[in-house]
Design an enzyme around this catalytic site. Structure first.
Site, PDB file in Angstrom:
ATOM      1  N   LYS A 148       0.833  -1.210   0.000  1.00  0.00           N
ATOM      2  CA  LYS A 148       0.000   0.000   0.000  1.00  0.00           C
ATOM      3  C   LYS A 148       0.860   1.249   0.000  1.00  0.00           C
ATOM      4  CE  LYS A 148      -1.666   1.950   3.631  1.00  0.00           C
ATOM      5  NZ  LYS A 148      -2.380   2.260   4.907  1.00  0.00           N
ATOM      6  N   ASP A 167      -6.238   0.663   0.873  1.00  0.00           N
ATOM      7  CA  ASP A 167      -6.338   0.904   2.304  1.00  0.00           C
ATOM      8  C   ASP A 167      -7.712   0.438   2.792  1.00  0.00           C
ATOM      9  OD1 ASP A 167      -8.123   2.799   1.420  1.00  0.00           O
ATOM     10  OD2 ASP A 167      -7.227   4.472   2.499  1.00  0.00           O
TER      11      ASP A 167
END
Length: 234
Positions: A148, A167
Site C-alpha cells: 500500500k 487501504d
C-alpha cells in the site's frame, strides 16, 4: 462501515473520478526533497490518520533530516525519535505521533538502504523499468514500506496511476460491492495484494479511468460517507 447503497457509492465515485482526472496532469518533476517528503509521509501514514503523518513529515522536511549526509543510521534515528515524540498541532489540536521509535527506526533504515543502493532517491526511482518493478523493490528492501505504501508513493510522485492503494476505505468499498471477500483491512503480502488490485483494476474499466484514479476517488467518497454515518449515529 458505511450503510450507503452500492449504487449510491458508485455514482459518487464516478463524479469524483472525473474531477481527479482533470487535476492529475503534472509536468513538474519532483526533486530529492519532494521525494523524501512523499516517502516519509507514506511510511508515517501506516495505522495513523494521514493528516498526522503529513504534519510530522513537514517537520522532518523542515529540519532536513533525511537529506543530511553526515548522519549515520543510529544518529538519524535518535534525531527522528525526538521529532516524532514532540507534540504538534494537527487540525487545531495538539497531537502526538503513535509509534515514534518504530517509525524513526524505519525511516533511518530506509535512508541507509536507499543511499546504499543508489546515490539518491531520485536516482533510485529512475533506475526501474516500470512501476511494478519499483514497487516490488521498495516492498522487499525498504523498512516500513508495504504494498500500500509503495503504491501510494509511486502514485503521489507521478510515476504511475496504474497501481492501487488498497487501504481500509478502498477495501470497505470493495466489500460493499462484493468484489472483496477478505476480512482483513490491511494486506501486507504482495502476491495477495496484486490479486485484489487486479480485481479493482477490472472494476475501474466501468469508470473509464486508471485504478490509481479510482482508488483515490473511493478513498474520498468512503471517508465522507463514514463521517456522515458517524454524525447520524451521534
Amino acid at each position: 462501515m458505511s450503510t450507503y447503497a452500492p449504487h449510491v457509492l458508485k455514482r459518487a465515485v464516478a463524479a469524483i473520478c472525473t474531477d481527479i482526472q482533470s487535476r492529475t496532469v503534472c509536468t513538474i518533476k519532483p526533486d530529492e526533497r519532494d521525494l523524501w517528503w512523499e516517502l516519509s509521509s507514506c511510511i508515517l501514514s501506516s495505522q495513523v490518520p494521514y493528516s498526522l503523518a503529513i504534519a510530522f513529515s513537514d517537520v522532518i522536511d523542515e529540519e532536513g533530516l533525511l537529506l543530511h549526509d553526515s548522519y549515520d543510521t543510529k544518529t538519524l534515528m535518535q534525531r527522528l525519535i525526538v521529532v516524532l515524540r514532540t507534540p504538534r498541532v494537527v487540525e487545531g489540536q495538539l497531537r502526538t505521533y503513535r509509534f515514534p521509535a518504530v517509525r524513526a527506526s524505519q525511516l533511518a533504515a530506509a535512508r541507509t538502504v536507499i543511499m546504499t543502493a543508489q546515490c539518491s532517491l531520485c536516482e533510485l526511482v529512475g533506475s526501474f523499468q516500470d512501476a511494478t518493478e519499483a514497487r516490488a523493490w521498495l516492498v522487499k528492501h525498504v523498512p516500513g514500506i508495504g504494498p500500500k505504501q509503495a503504491s501510494m508513493f509511486l502514485r503521489n510522485i507521478g510515476i504511475s496511476y496504474d497501481l492501487a492503494v488498497l487501504d481500509r476505505h478502498v477495501l470497505n468499498y470493495m466489500s460493499k460491492l462484493n468484489i472483496y471477500s477478505g476480512t482483513n483491512l490491511f494486506i501486507s503480502n504482495l502476491t495477495q495484494y496484486c490479486k485484489y488490485e487486479a480485481i479493482l483494476r477490472e472494476h475501474a474499466q466501468a469508470f473509464d479511468c486508471s485504478v490509481g484514479i479510482l482508488d483515490w476517488a473511493i478513498w474520498i467518497v468512503m471517508r465522507v460517507a463514514n463521517r456522515n454515518m458517524e454524525a447520524i449515529a451521534t
